[in-house]
Enzyme design. Structure first.
Site, PDB file in Angstrom:
ATOM      1  N   SER A  14       0.853  -1.187   0.000  1.00  0.00           N
ATOM      2  CA  SER A  14       0.000   0.000   0.000  1.00  0.00           C
ATOM      3  C   SER A  14       0.887   1.235   0.000  1.00  0.00           C
ATOM      4  O   SER A  14       1.951   1.240   0.631  1.00  0.00           O
ATOM      5  CB  SER A  14      -0.888   0.019   1.238  1.00  0.00           C
ATOM      6  OG  SER A  14      -1.544   1.263   1.342  1.00  0.00           O
ATOM      7  N   LYS A  19      -2.961   3.540   6.104  1.00  0.00           N
ATOM      8  CA  LYS A  19      -3.213   2.098   6.048  1.00  0.00           C
ATOM      9  C   LYS A  19      -2.000   1.295   6.480  1.00  0.00           C
ATOM     10  O   LYS A  19      -2.128   0.310   7.217  1.00  0.00           O
ATOM     11  CB  LYS A  19      -3.489   1.695   4.593  1.00  0.00           C
ATOM     12  CG  LYS A  19      -4.861   1.869   4.106  1.00  0.00           C
ATOM     13  CD  LYS A  19      -4.860   1.142   2.771  1.00  0.00           C
ATOM     14  CE  LYS A  19      -6.003   1.462   1.906  1.00  0.00           C
ATOM     15  NZ  LYS A  19      -5.865   0.786   0.601  1.00  0.00           N
ATOM     16  N   ASP A  75      -7.667  -3.155  -0.274  1.00  0.00           N
ATOM     17  CA  ASP A  75      -8.472  -2.216  -1.040  1.00  0.00           C
ATOM     18  C   ASP A  75      -9.733  -1.949  -0.239  1.00  0.00           C
ATOM     19  O   ASP A  75     -10.422  -2.877   0.182  1.00  0.00           O
ATOM     20  CB  ASP A  75      -8.806  -2.741  -2.435  1.00  0.00           C
ATOM     21  CG  ASP A  75      -9.181  -1.573  -3.344  1.00  0.00           C
ATOM     22  OD1 ASP A  75      -8.311  -0.738  -3.622  1.00  0.00           O
ATOM     23  OD2 ASP A  75     -10.365  -1.483  -3.757  1.00  0.00           O
ATOM     24  N   SER A  76      -9.996  -0.695  -0.010  1.00  0.00           N
ATOM     25  CA  SER A  76     -11.055  -0.358   0.926  1.00  0.00           C
ATOM     26  C   SER A  76     -11.774   0.895   0.473  1.00  0.00           C
ATOM     27  O   SER A  76     -11.356   1.564  -0.464  1.00  0.00           O
ATOM     28  CB  SER A  76     -10.460  -0.179   2.320  1.00  0.00           C
ATOM     29  OG  SER A  76      -9.265   0.573   2.260  1.00  0.00           O
ATOM     30  N   TYR A 160     -11.714   9.195   5.194  1.00  0.00           N
ATOM     31  CA  TYR A 160     -13.082   9.584   5.537  1.00  0.00           C
ATOM     32  C   TYR A 160     -13.405   9.394   7.025  1.00  0.00           C
ATOM     33  O   TYR A 160     -14.561   9.560   7.425  1.00  0.00           O
ATOM     34  CB  TYR A 160     -14.076   8.764   4.694  1.00  0.00           C
ATOM     35  CG  TYR A 160     -13.955   9.015   3.205  1.00  0.00           C
ATOM     36  CD1 TYR A 160     -14.684  10.027   2.584  1.00  0.00           C
ATOM     37  CD2 TYR A 160     -13.103   8.246   2.411  1.00  0.00           C
ATOM     38  CE1 TYR A 160     -14.568  10.268   1.226  1.00  0.00           C
ATOM     39  CE2 TYR A 160     -12.986   8.476   1.042  1.00  0.00           C
ATOM     40  CZ  TYR A 160     -13.715   9.485   0.461  1.00  0.00           C
ATOM     41  OH  TYR A 160     -13.602   9.723  -0.887  1.00  0.00           O
ATOM     42  N   LYS A 181      -9.916   1.790  17.156  1.00  0.00           N
ATOM     43  CA  LYS A 181     -10.240   1.599  15.718  1.00  0.00           C
ATOM     44  C   LYS A 181      -9.656   0.275  15.223  1.00  0.00           C
ATOM     45  O   LYS A 181     -10.301  -0.447  14.459  1.00  0.00           O
ATOM     46  CB  LYS A 181      -9.722   2.782  14.884  1.00  0.00           C
ATOM     47  CG  LYS A 181     -10.183   2.672  13.428  1.00  0.00           C
ATOM     48  CD  LYS A 181      -9.668   3.751  12.501  1.00  0.00           C
ATOM     49  CE  LYS A 181     -10.003   3.363  11.053  1.00  0.00           C
ATOM     50  NZ  LYS A 181      -9.265   4.101  10.040  1.00  0.00           N
ATOM     51  N   ARG A 187     -11.158  -2.959   8.667  1.00  0.00           N
ATOM     52  CA  ARG A 187      -9.829  -3.574   8.494  1.00  0.00           C
ATOM     53  C   ARG A 187      -9.600  -4.633   9.569  1.00  0.00           C
ATOM     54  O   ARG A 187      -9.060  -5.709   9.284  1.00  0.00           O
ATOM     55  CB  ARG A 187      -8.775  -2.443   8.573  1.00  0.00           C
ATOM     56  CG  ARG A 187      -7.399  -2.807   8.095  1.00  0.00           C
ATOM     57  CD  ARG A 187      -6.597  -1.564   7.709  1.00  0.00           C
ATOM     58  NE  ARG A 187      -7.097  -0.983   6.475  1.00  0.00           N
ATOM     59  CZ  ARG A 187      -7.779   0.164   6.398  1.00  0.00           C
ATOM     60  NH1 ARG A 187      -8.022   0.893   7.483  1.00  0.00           N
ATOM     61  NH2 ARG A 187      -8.229   0.587   5.241  1.00  0.00           N
TER      62      ARG A 187
HETATM   63  O1  LIG Z   1      -4.215   1.618  -2.898  1.00  0.00           O
HETATM   64  P1  LIG Z   1      -3.303   1.919  -1.743  1.00  0.00           P
HETATM   65  O2  LIG Z   1      -1.893   2.193  -2.152  1.00  0.00           O
HETATM   66  O3  LIG Z   1      -3.394   0.889  -0.652  1.00  0.00           O
HETATM   67  O4  LIG Z   1      -3.814   3.296  -1.036  1.00  0.00           O
HETATM   68  P2  LIG Z   1      -5.152   4.078  -1.362  1.00  0.00           P
HETATM   69  O5  LIG Z   1      -5.259   5.198  -0.404  1.00  0.00           O
HETATM   70  O6  LIG Z   1      -5.218   4.395  -2.823  1.00  0.00           O
HETATM   71  O7  LIG Z   1      -6.254   3.023  -0.980  1.00  0.00           O
HETATM   72  P3  LIG Z   1      -7.493   2.474  -1.811  1.00  0.00           P
HETATM   73  O8  LIG Z   1      -7.167   2.453  -3.244  1.00  0.00           O
HETATM   74  O9  LIG Z   1      -7.902   1.184  -1.163  1.00  0.00           O
HETATM   75  O10 LIG Z   1      -8.582   3.577  -1.545  1.00  0.00           O
HETATM   76  C1  LIG Z   1      -9.324   3.530  -0.363  1.00  0.00           C
HETATM   77  C2  LIG Z   1      -9.619   4.915   0.152  1.00  0.00           C
HETATM   78  O11 LIG Z   1     -10.739   4.753   1.040  1.00  0.00           O
HETATM   79  C3  LIG Z   1     -10.532   5.438   2.222  1.00  0.00           C
HETATM   80  N1  LIG Z   1     -10.451   4.551   3.373  1.00  0.00           N
HETATM   81  C4  LIG Z   1     -10.140   3.234   3.402  1.00  0.00           C
HETATM   82  N2  LIG Z   1     -10.058   2.789   4.653  1.00  0.00           N
HETATM   83  C5  LIG Z   1     -10.319   3.841   5.438  1.00  0.00           C
HETATM   84  C6  LIG Z   1     -10.357   4.012   6.823  1.00  0.00           C
HETATM   85  O12 LIG Z   1     -10.061   3.046   7.674  1.00  0.00           O
HETATM   86  N3  LIG Z   1     -10.663   5.217   7.284  1.00  0.00           N
HETATM   87  C7  LIG Z   1     -10.914   6.239   6.451  1.00  0.00           C
HETATM   88  N4  LIG Z   1     -10.879   6.175   5.136  1.00  0.00           N
HETATM   89  C8  LIG Z   1     -10.579   4.972   4.625  1.00  0.00           C
HETATM   90  C9  LIG Z   1      -9.197   6.129   2.142  1.00  0.00           C
HETATM   91  O13 LIG Z   1      -9.406   7.457   1.868  1.00  0.00           O
HETATM   92  C10 LIG Z   1      -8.486   5.456   0.983  1.00  0.00           C
HETATM   93  O14 LIG Z   1      -7.695   6.376   0.280  1.00  0.00           O
HETATM   94 MG   LIG Z   2      -5.343   2.919  -4.216  1.00  0.00          MG
END
Ligand SMILES: O=P(O)(O)OP(=O)(O)OP(=O)(O)OC[C@H]1O[C@@H](n2cnc3c(O)ncnc32)[C@H](O)[C@@H]1O
Ligand SMILES: [Mg+2]
Length: 199
Positions: A14, A19, A75-76, A160, A181, A187
């Protein structure tokens, strides 16, 4: 295919420091030695999948192939019921190049404002994929339900977190203790499932 993860180096695939921090904390108890994608200088792949699972798998697969080590990707995103699940897999992209989550949260509020009496229910989803260089892979999904508050509150999390309150709680994910958390989030839910499969 499921299998056990042996102690040793593990790439946390990531590029999101928030994260990486959470996953590193969650891995703490399991004898894994996490190394981040940034430390390994791994590229950030384009997230071309149409599901959280597909994107988690493509990130973990690329990192495992390039590093020769097992790799764990996440991915979240935040899914808002009244917006048909948006921003969902586009959660990072709604914040734009500058990763402005204040702006992304205002965009959600603006869209909710266009809907009369919009319900404020939302949930976070987290897909975790673990890939091995030999082709093995495991994927799990976790979730936490809650509601959105306006204005956002707290600066202890990322993304968020300031607009999300878990069902039954008062404080946002941006206000609660990070250790809490780690125990209750999407997660944490995904991680508990992964632990059952690979540790
Ligand atoms: O892909 P990687 O490199 O892991 O990093 P990313 O930030 O681009 O990650 P994602 O593509 O999975 O996008 C998920 C987004 O959703 C949001 N998100 C995911 N988990 C969260 C959490 O625990 N609390 C707040 N926002 C979260 C956060 O803003 C992430 O940027
Ligand atoms: Mg991403």
């Amino acid at each position: 295919m499921s299998r056990k993860l042996l102690p040793g180096r593990l790439v946390v695939a990531s590029h999101n420091p928030g994260k990486v921090r959470e996953i590193t904390a969650l891995l703490g108890a399991y004898g894994a030695e996490p190394v981040s994608a940034a430390e390994m200088d791994l590229p950030e792949p384009e997230e071309t999948g149409t599901t959280f699972a597909a994107n988690a798998l493509l990130k973990a697969r690329q990192a495992a192939d390039l590093s020769g080590l097992p790799a764990l990707a996440d991915d979240s995103g935040l899914c808002v019921d009244a917006l048909n699940g948006d921003p969902g897999i586009f959660s990072a992209r709604w914040a734009g190049e500058s990763k402005d989550f204040g702006e992304a949260m205002r965009r959600i509020e603006a869209k909710l404002g266009d809907i009369k009496d919009a319900p404020r229910d939302a949930h976070f989803v987290c897909a975790l994929a673990l890939c091995w260089p030999d082709g093995g892979e495991v994927e799990v999904e976790g979730r936490v339900d809650g509601a959105l508050v306006n204005p956002p509150r707290g600066d202890r999390g990322f993304g968020y977190d300031p607009m999300f309150v878990r069902s039954g709680d008062d404080q946002t994910f941006g206000e609660i203790d990070p250790d809490l958390k780690h125990r209750i989030s999407h997660r944490a839910d995904a991680f508990a499932k992964l632990v059952g499969l690979v540790f």
